[in-house]
Scaffold this active site. Structure first.
Site, mmCIF file in Angstrom:
data_model
loop_
_atom_site.group_PDB
_atom_site.id
_atom_site.type_symbol
_atom_site.label_atom_id
_atom_site.label_comp_id
_atom_site.label_asym_id
_atom_site.label_seq_id
_atom_site.Cartn_x
_atom_site.Cartn_y
_atom_site.Cartn_z
ATOM 1 N N GLY A 44 54.054 34.499 47.422
ATOM 2 C CA GLY A 44 53.758 35.264 46.223
ATOM 3 C C GLY A 44 54.829 36.299 45.930
ATOM 4 N N ASP A 63 43.658 33.393 55.560
ATOM 5 C CA ASP A 63 42.595 33.483 54.567
ATOM 6 C C ASP A 63 41.519 34.406 55.103
ATOM 7 O OD1 ASP A 63 40.380 32.936 52.791
ATOM 8 O OD2 ASP A 63 41.390 31.073 52.232
ATOM 9 N N ALA A 85 41.199 39.696 47.418
ATOM 10 C CA ALA A 85 40.014 39.548 46.578
ATOM 11 C C ALA A 85 40.291 38.551 45.467
ATOM 12 C CB ALA A 85 39.612 40.886 45.965
ATOM 13 N N TYR A 151 31.956 39.227 39.232
ATOM 14 C CA TYR A 151 33.059 39.856 39.962
ATOM 15 C C TYR A 151 32.653 41.238 40.452
ATOM 16 C CZ TYR A 151 37.114 42.880 40.509
ATOM 17 O OH TYR A 151 37.992 43.820 40.980
ATOM 18 N N LYS A 155 32.183 42.670 44.379
ATOM 19 C CA LYS A 155 32.916 43.815 44.925
ATOM 20 C C LYS A 155 31.945 44.896 45.405
ATOM 21 C CE LYS A 155 36.696 44.552 45.164
ATOM 22 N NZ LYS A 155 37.587 44.358 46.351
ATOM 23 N N VAL A 191 45.122 43.113 30.457
ATOM 24 C CA VAL A 191 45.501 43.304 29.060
ATOM 25 C C VAL A 191 46.948 43.756 28.885
ATOM 26 C CG1 VAL A 191 44.596 45.680 28.980
ATOM 27 C CG2 VAL A 191 44.798 44.340 26.867
#
Length: 333
Positions: A44, A63, A85, A151, A155, A191
């Site tokens: 990543g 993982d 997450a 979601y 959390k 956004v």
């Protein structure tokens, strides 16, 4: 925690995790960084860090849903920063089981490993989405929890487990609850990169969801410093507590989009896309942080205002090599 100590980071390959890894190395720590296992052997965003930074980073594929992976990551570490997450709210409507597996069971695995290994500090990551639409402003840590999406519920489940492990076993956990973090490397699911990425790709017609919600936007480098602050503060000041990280300011999505257009010297035609609008009862209309507790406990405060952070983010997305990593022409769920 001593300088040059080994610390472990879950979710290190991601947006905030990669910035935290840089911040930890800059502060003198060695980092064992977990990137989620994949068949491409991709690390990543860690792959974009400087060679000098990576010299102090041991990257492992694993993982958090697998307790053995977490054990191998954490063994010998003086602190664990748990950022792994599933984060995208729209996808949580489609795959809620996946969110429970990662955000609840994954957190349980981290808590168990930290408890069994006797690691001195665990920093657990929450989200302002657990508050739901603000009932009082600014939002303190005593604000009611009101989870308006799968979601957010997953959390909050991880948060409650963290609280319970501290109460039941004395696990030295501290929970950081960042508000809307933004900056370079952020996913198009948010956004700010959605708007900046579309403009950087030459678009003037910008498609978004609801333009009315307001958010407290925190630049990612300041979020990373908040993690470092709660990870290194004296235990009596932070362990067993939850801390908001935010600026105390708010701006609507519509106003934010106009500001980005101004900073990018572009006249934007903003259109609402029904596909991007959350279900009415699931939309969180207002989030603005009270970070007094974090400031009082650690001395942390934001180092960037919104415009400064946006300009740095715009610079990142205007780099063709960075922009090429994104799919700006589709709705990224």
């Amino acid at each position: 925690m001593t300088s040059n100590a080994l610390v472990a980071v879950t979710g290190a390959e991601g947006f905030i995790g990669s910035h935290l890894t840089e911040t930890l190395v800059a502060a003198g720590y060695r980092v064992r960084a977990m990137a989620q296992y994949n068949s491409f052997s991709s690390y990543g965003w860690l792959e974009t860090l400087s060679p000098d930074t990576l010299d102090q980073v041991e990257i492992v594929l694993g993982d958090v849903r697998d307790s053995g992976s977490v054990h191998d990551l954490a063994e010998g570490a003086e602190a664990v920063y748990h950022l792994a997450a599933l984060i995208a709210i729209p996808y949580s409507y489609r795959a809620p089981h996946s969110y429970v597996d990662t955000n609840v069971t994954g957190t349980l695995n981290v808590l168990e490993v930290v408890r069994k290994l006797g690691i001195p500090r665990l920093v657990h990551t929450s989200t302002s989405e657990t508050y739901g639409t603000a009932q009082t402003v600014p939002i303190t840590e005593d604000h009611p929890i009101n989870t308006q999406s799968p979601y957010a519920a997953s959390k909050a489940g991880g948060d409650r487990l963290a609280d319970s492990y501290h109460a039941s076993f004395g696990t030295p956990v501290v929970t950081l609850r960042p508000f809307n973090t933004f900056g370079p490397r952020q996913s198009m699911r948010a956004v700010i990169p959605t708007v900046i990425g579309q403009v950087a790709a030459g678009e003037q017609v910008i498609t978004l969801g609801d333009l009315r919600p307001t958010r407290d936007f925190l630049y990612v480098k300041d979020t990373a410093r908040a993690f470092l602050a709660v990870g290194t503060a004296p235990a009596e000041a932070v362990v067993g507590r939850t801390f908001n990280a935010g600026t105390g300011g708010e701006i609507s999505v519509g106003e934010l989009t106009r500001l980005i257009g101004k900073l990018m010297d572009t006249n934007l035609d903003v259109r609402e896309d029904e596909e991007r609008v959350r279900p009415a009862a699931s939309e969180v209309m207002r989030l603005v942080a009270d970070a007094t507790r974090l400031r009082d406990a650690t001395g942390w405060q934001p180092g960037h205002d919104l415009e400064q952070g946006l300009l740095r983010t715009i610079e990142f997305f205007r780099n063709p090599a960075n922009l090429a990593r994104y799919k700006t022409g589709i709705y990224n769920i």
